[in-house]
Design an enzyme around this catalytic site. Structure first.
Site, PDB file in Angstrom:
ATOM      1  N   ALA A   1       0.812  -1.226   0.000  1.00  0.00           N
ATOM      2  CA  ALA A   1       0.000   0.000   0.000  1.00  0.00           C
ATOM      3  C   ALA A   1       0.842   1.271   0.000  1.00  0.00           C
ATOM      4  O   ALA A   1       0.462   2.279  -0.598  1.00  0.00           O
ATOM      5  CB  ALA A   1      -0.931   0.001   1.208  1.00  0.00           C
TER       6      ALA A   1
ATOM      7  N   HIS B   1      -3.369  -9.984  -4.701  1.00  0.00           N
ATOM      8  CA  HIS B   1      -4.726  -9.783  -4.181  1.00  0.00           C
ATOM      9  C   HIS B   1      -5.730  -9.444  -5.273  1.00  0.00           C
ATOM     10  O   HIS B   1      -6.792  -8.887  -5.003  1.00  0.00           O
ATOM     11  CB  HIS B   1      -4.716  -8.687  -3.102  1.00  0.00           C
ATOM     12  CG  HIS B   1      -3.913  -9.075  -1.887  1.00  0.00           C
ATOM     13  ND1 HIS B   1      -3.423  -8.162  -0.978  1.00  0.00           N
ATOM     14  CD2 HIS B   1      -3.500 -10.287  -1.442  1.00  0.00           C
ATOM     15  CE1 HIS B   1      -2.740  -8.797  -0.036  1.00  0.00           C
ATOM     16  NE2 HIS B   1      -2.764 -10.089  -0.293  1.00  0.00           N
TER      17      HIS B   1
ATOM     18  N   CYS C   1     -18.085 -12.672 -11.710  1.00  0.00           N
ATOM     19  CA  CYS C   1     -19.335 -13.210 -11.173  1.00  0.00           C
ATOM     20  C   CYS C   1     -19.008 -14.331 -10.191  1.00  0.00           C
ATOM     21  O   CYS C   1     -18.264 -15.246 -10.523  1.00  0.00           O
ATOM     22  CB  CYS C   1     -20.229 -13.731 -12.295  1.00  0.00           C
ATOM     23  SG  CYS C   1     -21.696 -14.592 -11.675  1.00  0.00           S
TER      24      CYS C   1
ATOM     25  N   CYS D   1     -24.998 -10.300 -12.271  1.00  0.00           N
ATOM     26  CA  CYS D   1     -24.331 -10.778 -13.486  1.00  0.00           C
ATOM     27  C   CYS D   1     -25.320 -10.767 -14.654  1.00  0.00           C
ATOM     28  O   CYS D   1     -26.438 -11.266 -14.531  1.00  0.00           O
ATOM     29  CB  CYS D   1     -23.808 -12.204 -13.256  1.00  0.00           C
ATOM     30  SG  CYS D   1     -23.090 -12.962 -14.731  1.00  0.00           S
TER      31      CYS D   1
ATOM     32  N   SER E   1       4.547  -3.694   5.118  1.00  0.00           N
ATOM     33  CA  SER E   1       4.987  -3.893   6.500  1.00  0.00           C
ATOM     34  C   SER E   1       5.645  -5.261   6.705  1.00  0.00           C
ATOM     35  O   SER E   1       6.272  -5.496   7.729  1.00  0.00           O
ATOM     36  CB  SER E   1       3.794  -3.758   7.443  1.00  0.00           C
ATOM     37  OG  SER E   1       2.865  -4.788   7.160  1.00  0.00           O
TER      38      SER E   1
ATOM     39  N   ASN F   1      10.559   1.337   3.346  1.00  0.00           N
ATOM     40  CA  ASN F   1       9.286   1.444   4.056  1.00  0.00           C
ATOM     41  C   ASN F   1       9.388   2.491   5.161  1.00  0.00           C
ATOM     42  O   ASN F   1      10.430   2.624   5.797  1.00  0.00           O
ATOM     43  CB  ASN F   1       8.910   0.083   4.670  1.00  0.00           C
ATOM     44  CG  ASN F   1       7.441  -0.007   5.045  1.00  0.00           C
ATOM     45  OD1 ASN F   1       6.575   0.302   4.221  1.00  0.00           O
ATOM     46  ND2 ASN F   1       7.147  -0.390   6.262  1.00  0.00           N
TER      47      ASN F   1
HETATM   48 ZN    ZN Z   1     -22.679 -15.106 -13.709  1.00  0.00          ZN
END
Ligand code: ZN
Length: 246
Positions: free
Chosen positions: A12, A112, A120, A145, A187, A211
């Site tokens: 971050a 991530h 979906c 969706c 971190s 950092n």
């Molecule tokens: Zn779907």
């Protein structure tokens, strides 16, 4: 001899200069507003339509602010374009700013996931975040969706979800094989970031930590830099480029 492999793990801290809030830091969103964490927790998200509406709203505000890559993102992309090293970025961020700075997408591993796409939860269909926000703006606060009616979410790894094992495995290979490992704006207190540093150190990589706050790996690092990332990283990466004078 091939070019040396340089791995750059980013968290971050590299994107705060772009106006993207840190979540876990002392002034982070979740530290100041713990209830916001629910908006990124899969259990609450899947069962509570109000959580989904607020989650989309929060992401829409970040998107509307249109965060831009900063000097640190640009320095990484420029080093890659200059070509003296083989470069891979492993990022904990979902903001897509490395790619927007010009780094080819295939050189960025997003641990991530990405907040720039939508997936979906029922059929797995992917679509663009712009389409989702357009539907929200047109009066669908929790758009389903279009293919199957299932619940949509950003293609990010929420709390309660597992990291993609293929991405994780590739990140581990890079950490093991690299010559230099930078840890920037993270971190290093949580898995998998900490584990990647262990792999890099075990593999004999030079370890550089950039950092603002101390990390558990400072003692084993070859270099620890506490200056602001936007100034420090461009300088450190310039050192990897051939001397233009000779
Ligand atoms: Zn779907």
């Amino acid at each position: 001899m091939g070019r040396p492999l340089v791995a750059i793990l980013t968290g971050a801290g590299i994107s705060t200069d772009s106006g993207i809030p840190d979540f876990r830091g002392p002034r982070g969103v979740w530290t100041l507003h713990p209830e916001h964490e629910k908006l990124s927790t899969i259990g609450y998200y899947m069962t509570d339509p109000e959580v989904r509406r607020r989650s989309w709203q929060m992401r829409r505000e970040t998107y509307a602010a249109d965060p831009q890559p900063n000097a640190a993102h640009r320095a990484i992309a420029e080093l890659d374009a200059a070509g003296p090293v083989a470069l891979r970025v492993i990022t904990q961020n979902t903001d897509g700013l490395h790619q927007r700075a010009g780094l080819p997408a295939r050189k960025v591993l997003e641990l991530h996931g990405t907040s720039r796409s939508v997936v979906c939860t029922a059929c797995g269909a992917r679509s663009s975040i712009a389409d989702a926000f357009a539907r929200i703006g047109a009066g669908e606060p929790d758009p389903p969706c279009l293919a199957c009616g299932g619940i949509l979410k950003t293609a990010t790894v929420m709390f309660g979800e597992n990291l993609d094992p293929a991405v994780l495995s590739e990140a581990a290979s890079i950490a093991r094989a690299c010559t230099v490992f930078f840890a920037v704006g993270t971190s290093l207190q949580v898995y998998p970031a900490a584990g990647l540093v262990d792999l890099a150190a075990d593999g004999g990589a030079r370890l550089v930590i950039v950092n603002a706050e101390p990390t558990p790996y400072d003692a084993v690092a070859d270099e620890v830099v506490r200056e602001p990332i936007g100034a420090a990283l461009p300088r450190l990466l310039r050192e990897l480029r051939p001397d233009p004078g000779g």
